[in-house]
Design an enzyme around this catalytic site. Structure first.
Site, mmCIF file in Angstrom:
data_model
loop_
_atom_site.group_PDB
_atom_site.id
_atom_site.type_symbol
_atom_site.label_atom_id
_atom_site.label_comp_id
_atom_site.label_asym_id
_atom_site.label_seq_id
_atom_site.Cartn_x
_atom_site.Cartn_y
_atom_site.Cartn_z
ATOM 1 N N LYS A 1 0.884 -1.177 0.000
ATOM 2 C CA LYS A 1 0.000 0.000 0.000
ATOM 3 C C LYS A 1 0.913 1.216 0.000
ATOM 4 C CE LYS A 1 -2.152 3.015 1.781
ATOM 5 N NZ LYS A 1 -1.879 4.403 1.341
ATOM 6 N N GLU B 1 8.919 1.857 11.376
ATOM 7 C CA GLU B 1 9.939 2.901 11.179
ATOM 8 C C GLU B 1 9.172 4.213 11.194
ATOM 9 O OE1 GLU B 1 12.970 2.150 11.264
ATOM 10 O OE2 GLU B 1 12.970 0.026 10.779
ATOM 11 N N CYS C 1 13.443 10.970 6.938
ATOM 12 C CA CYS C 1 13.263 10.728 8.378
ATOM 13 C C CYS C 1 14.567 10.907 9.135
ATOM 14 C CB CYS C 1 12.711 9.333 8.589
ATOM 15 S SG CYS C 1 13.746 8.080 7.811
ATOM 16 N N GLU D 1 8.521 17.162 14.874
ATOM 17 C CA GLU D 1 9.049 16.851 13.539
ATOM 18 C C GLU D 1 8.391 17.770 12.505
ATOM 19 O OE1 GLU D 1 7.873 13.133 11.616
ATOM 20 O OE2 GLU D 1 9.949 12.863 10.973
HETATM 21 P P1 NAD Z 1 1.707 8.804 7.241
HETATM 22 O O1 NAD Z 1 1.822 8.080 8.527
HETATM 23 O O2 NAD Z 1 0.700 9.874 7.108
HETATM 24 O O3 NAD Z 1 1.378 7.776 6.056
HETATM 25 C C1 NAD Z 1 2.198 6.655 5.803
HETATM 26 C C2 NAD Z 1 1.364 5.576 5.125
HETATM 27 O O4 NAD Z 1 0.379 5.100 6.040
HETATM 28 C C3 NAD Z 1 0.601 6.062 3.878
HETATM 29 O O5 NAD Z 1 0.635 5.036 2.922
HETATM 30 C C4 NAD Z 1 -0.817 6.260 4.415
HETATM 31 O O6 NAD Z 1 -1.819 6.114 3.437
HETATM 32 C C5 NAD Z 1 -0.904 5.133 5.436
HETATM 33 N N1 NAD Z 1 -1.889 5.356 6.497
HETATM 34 C C6 NAD Z 1 -2.267 6.531 7.047
HETATM 35 N N2 NAD Z 1 -3.207 6.310 8.004
HETATM 36 C C7 NAD Z 1 -3.400 4.978 8.060
HETATM 37 C C8 NAD Z 1 -4.245 4.118 8.839
HETATM 38 N N3 NAD Z 1 -5.069 4.610 9.759
HETATM 39 N N4 NAD Z 1 -4.180 2.793 8.636
HETATM 40 C C9 NAD Z 1 -3.337 2.274 7.717
HETATM 41 N N5 NAD Z 1 -2.539 3.014 6.933
HETATM 42 C C10 NAD Z 1 -2.554 4.351 7.106
HETATM 43 O O7 NAD Z 1 3.174 9.330 6.924
HETATM 44 P P2 NAD Z 1 3.641 10.275 5.727
HETATM 45 O O8 NAD Z 1 3.169 11.660 5.969
HETATM 46 O O9 NAD Z 1 3.305 9.598 4.439
HETATM 47 O O10 NAD Z 1 5.234 10.201 5.884
HETATM 48 C C11 NAD Z 1 6.005 11.042 6.671
HETATM 49 C C12 NAD Z 1 6.419 10.358 7.965
HETATM 50 O O11 NAD Z 1 7.131 9.153 7.697
HETATM 51 C C13 NAD Z 1 7.362 11.207 8.792
HETATM 52 O O12 NAD Z 1 6.943 11.162 10.131
HETATM 53 C C14 NAD Z 1 8.708 10.502 8.645
HETATM 54 O O13 NAD Z 1 9.621 10.704 9.691
HETATM 55 C C15 NAD Z 1 8.283 9.089 8.543
HETATM 56 N N6 NAD Z 1 9.330 8.269 7.934
HETATM 57 C C16 NAD Z 1 10.063 7.425 8.731
HETATM 58 C C17 NAD Z 1 11.091 6.658 8.177
HETATM 59 C C18 NAD Z 1 11.935 5.736 9.029
HETATM 60 O O14 NAD Z 1 12.656 4.917 8.465
HETATM 61 N N7 NAD Z 1 11.881 5.831 10.342
HETATM 62 C C19 NAD Z 1 11.365 6.767 6.808
HETATM 63 C C20 NAD Z 1 10.605 7.653 6.038
HETATM 64 C C21 NAD Z 1 9.583 8.400 6.609
#
Ligand code: NAD
Length: 494
Positions: free
Chosen positions: A189, A265, A299, A398
Site C-alpha cells: 500500500k 519505522e 526521516c 518533527e
Molecule cells: P503517514 O503516517 O501519514 O502515512 C504513511 C502511510 O500510512 C501512507 O501510505 C498512508 O496512506 C498510510 N496510512 C495513514 N493512516 C493509516 C491508517 N489509519 N491505517 C493504515 N494506513 C494508514 O506518513 P507520511 O506523511 O506519508 O510520511 C512522513 C512520515 O514518515 C514522517 O513522520 C517521517 O519521519 C516518517 N518516515 C520514517 C522513516 C523511518 O525509516 N523511520 C522513513 C521515512 C519516513
C-alpha cells in the site's frame, strides 16, 4: 492491462499515467471505478489518476496473497527465488530513467537525486537480499544424549507493506525484497501521494516471473480506506509500516485485534552535535545534505543542530552562506539542489512552523519563504532558525521539511541532556576528532543509529530503526530476515 510507460521516458510521455491496482497477477481498476488525481507538486498539474482502493480491493488482494502462499512460490527452491529477485533488480536498472522521472514527478525531488539514490538503491535492495538467501545456511543443530533440536525457518505469511511518500521506491523495495526473500506473499500500500513507482515495481515483479498473487498492490488512502482495511484484515499476518508516529499508534491498536507482528519505522527529530574540534568544512558540506537533501523530507535528516560555542559563530556564518547558494526549483534541472515539497497541505504545515518559530522568539536567519519567481509548485527556501531552545515546539516537533534550528552549547553533559530530551530516538550525527569523546557521546545518545563524522552512510547489513517513539524493531540484513520469517524448533528425543 499494462502499466508500462512509453520509451523513451520523458516527463511528457508519463503524462496520463493512470495507476491501477495489481491483484493476483493483473492490473485492475477499483470495483466501483473510483479514482483520485495524482498531482505533480512542482507544477500543481494533474499527471494522471490513481485507482482508489478500499475494503473490497484489499479483500481480493489478501485472498490472492493467501492462496499464493501455497502455490508455485512455495515450491521454488532458493536458487529459483534468487533468480527472480536478481531479475527484478536487473529490470529496475533497465528501466531506471523512467523510474527516476516518475519518482521526481510524484515527489518533487530532483531527478539527479532519484537517479543516483532512490532507483539504484531499489535495485541494490533486491541484489542484497538475493545474495543474503543464497548464502543462508540451516539453523544451528544442537545435540546431546537426550535430544536433537533443530529449527526450521518459514515465511510469516501474508505481509502488509505500508509506506510514506518521501522515498517511495527505496522504502518499498527495502521491505519487499526481504519479505520475498523469506518466502512471504505481500500486499503493498504505497502512499496516496506517490503511487507511480510502486505500480511499475508491480509490473517488474510480474515480468521477472513472480507467480500470480505473490506481489499485490492496492492504491488508496489511510484512514477509512485501503490502509485501514489492510491493517485490520484478519488474514494479514504481519505489518511493516513506515510513516508518522501518530499513524503508527493507530495501526498498533487495529493490529492488536489479531495480534499481528509489527515492524515500525516512524518519525524523528534528529540532532547533529558539532564539537569545536571537528573539521568545519567537512561539517558544513555534510550538514547541508543532512538538513536539506530531498527538501529535508528524510526521516534521518538532522533538524536540530547543536554547535559547541567556540565554533558557533563561524559555523553559522559559513552554513548560512552555503545554504543561500542552494538552487531551489525545477526537479528536472540538473542545477537544482532542492525541489518541491510533496503537497500543498505539507507546504502549509511546514510554513506554519516557520510562523511559529517567530512567535516563539526565533530568528529566521535565511529562507522562510517561497523563492522568488514561482507562482506554482510547493517550493520553499531552505530555512535556518536561531534563538530557540528546548522549550519551543519548533525544536521538539518533527517538521519534515527544509527547516533546521541551530543552537549553541557549552558542555558535553548539557548537550546530551538536550539531545535526549525528546520522545523521538531515530538517528544522530556527532562531529568531533576526539576519539574518546566520539565513543562516549555516541554511546550516550538515545537513538537507533548514530553516525560519527558522517551522515546517511548505510551498510545494509547493519541494524536500522528507531528507539522510543521512532520505531519498533530493526530492519537490515539479519534483522529484516528475522522479522519476515518464523522459526519452528523441532525436538527429537534420542
Ligand atoms: P503517514 O503516517 O501519514 O502515512 C504513511 C502511510 O500510512 C501512507 O501510505 C498512508 O496512506 C498510510 N496510512 C495513514 N493512516 C493509516 C491508517 N489509519 N491505517 C493504515 N494506513 C494508514 O506518513 P507520511 O506523511 O506519508 O510520511 C512522513 C512520515 O514518515 C514522517 O513522520 C517521517 O519521519 C516518517 N518516515 C520514517 C522513516 C523511518 O525509516 N523511520 C522513513 C521515512 C519516513
Amino acid at each position: 492491462m499494462t502499466q508500462t510507460v512509453k520509451a523513451p521516458a520523458t516527463k511528457e510521455t508519463v503524462k496520463g499515467f493512470d495507476c491501477l491496482h495489481f491483484i493476483d497477477g493483473k492490473f485492475v481498476p477499483s470495483k466501483n471505478g473510483k479514482v483520485f488525481d495524482n498531482i505533480n507538486p512542482a507544477t500543481e498539474e494533474v499527471i494522471g489518476t490513481v485507482a482508489e482502493g478500499g475494503a473490497a480491493e484489499i479483500d481480493l488482494a489478501v485472498a490472492a496473497a493467501k492462496r499464493a502462499l501455497n502455490g508455485p512460490w512455495k515450491k521454488m527452491n532458493a536458487n529459483e527465488r534468487v533468480a527472480i529477485l536478481r531479475r527484478i533488480a536487473d529490470l529496475i536498472i533497465e528501466r531506471k530513467d523512467e523510474m527516476s522521472i516518475l519518482e521526481s514527478l510524484d515527489t518533487g525531488k530532483p531527478t539527479w537525486l532519484s537517479g543516483s539514490i532512490d532507483v539504484p538503491r531499489a535495485a541494490y535492495n533486491f541484489q542484497f537480499f538475493a545474495d543474503y538467501i543464497r548464502t543462508l545456511t540451516a539453523e544451528s543443530t544442537q545435540h546431546d544424549d537426550i535430544a536433537i533440536n533443530y529449527a526450521v525457518r518459514r515465511p510469516v505469511g501474508v505481509v502488509a507493506l505500508i509506506n510514506p511518500w518521501n522515498l517511495p521506491l527505496l522504502l518499498m523495495t527495502w521491505k519487499l525484497a526481504p519479505a520475498l526473500a523469506a518466502g512471504n506473499t505481500v500486499v503493498m500500500k504505497p502512499a496516496e501521494l506517490t503511487p507511480m513507482t510502486a505500480t511499475v515495481l508491480a509490473e517488474i515483479c510480474r515480468d521477472a516471473g513472480m507467480p500470480d498473487g505473490v506481489v499485490n498492490l492496492v492504491h488508496g488512502f489511510g484512514p477509512d480506506s485501503a490502509g485501514a482495511a489492510l491493517v485490520e484484515h484478519p488474514d494479514v499476518n504481519a505489518i511493516s509500516f513506515t510513516g508518522e508516529t501518530t499513524t503508527g499508534k493507530i495501526i498498533m491498536k487495529s493490529a492488536a485485534n489479531s495480534l499481528k507482528r509489527l515492524s515500525y519505522e516512524l518519525g524523528g527529530k534528529n540532532p547533529n552535535l558539532i564539537f569545536a574540534d571537528a573539521d568545519l568544512d567537512e561539517v558544513i558540506e555534510t550538514t547541508l545534505k543532512s538538513s536539506f537533501i530531498n527538501q529535508g523530507e528524510v526521516c534521518l535528516c538532522g533538524s536540530r543542530i547543536y554547535v559547541e560555542r567556540p565554533a558557533y559563530e563561524k559555523f553559522l556564518e559559513k552554513f548560512v552562506a552555503k545554504t543561500k547558494e542552494l538552487v531551489v526549483g525545477d526537479p528536472f534541472d540538473a542545477k537544482t539542489k532542492v525541489g518541491a515539497l510533496i503537497s500543498e497541505e505539507h507546504y502549509d504545515r511546514v510554513t506554519s512552523y516557520i510562523k511559529l518559530a517567530k512567535e516563539e522568539g526565533g530568528t529566521i536567519v535565511t529562507g522562510g519563504k517561497r523563492p522568488e519567481g514561482f507562482d506554482k509548485g510547493y517550493f520553499l527556501e531552505p530555512t535556518i532558525i536561531t534563538g530557540l531552545d528546548r522549550k519551543c515546539r519548533v525544536v521538539n516537533e518533527e517538521i519534515f521539511g527544509p527547516v533546521v534550528t541551530v543552537i549553541p552549547f557549552d558542555t558535553e553533559e548539557e548537550v546530551l541532556d538536550q539531545v535526549n530530551d525528546t520522545h523521538y530516538g531515530l538517528s544522530a550525527s556527532v562531529w568531533t576528532n576526539d576519539l574518546r569523546r566520539a565513543h562516549r557521546v555516541a554511546g550516550s545518545i538515545e537513538a537507533g543509529i548514530v553516525w560519527v563524522n558522517t551522515w546517511f552512510l548505510r551498510d545494509l547489513r547493519t541494524p536500522f530503526g528507531g528507539m522510543k517513539q521512532s520505531g519498533v524493531g530493526r530492519e537490515g540484513g539479519v534483522h529484516s530476515f528475522e522479522f519476515y520469517s518464523e522459526l519452528t524448533n523441532i525436538c527429537i528425543k534420542l
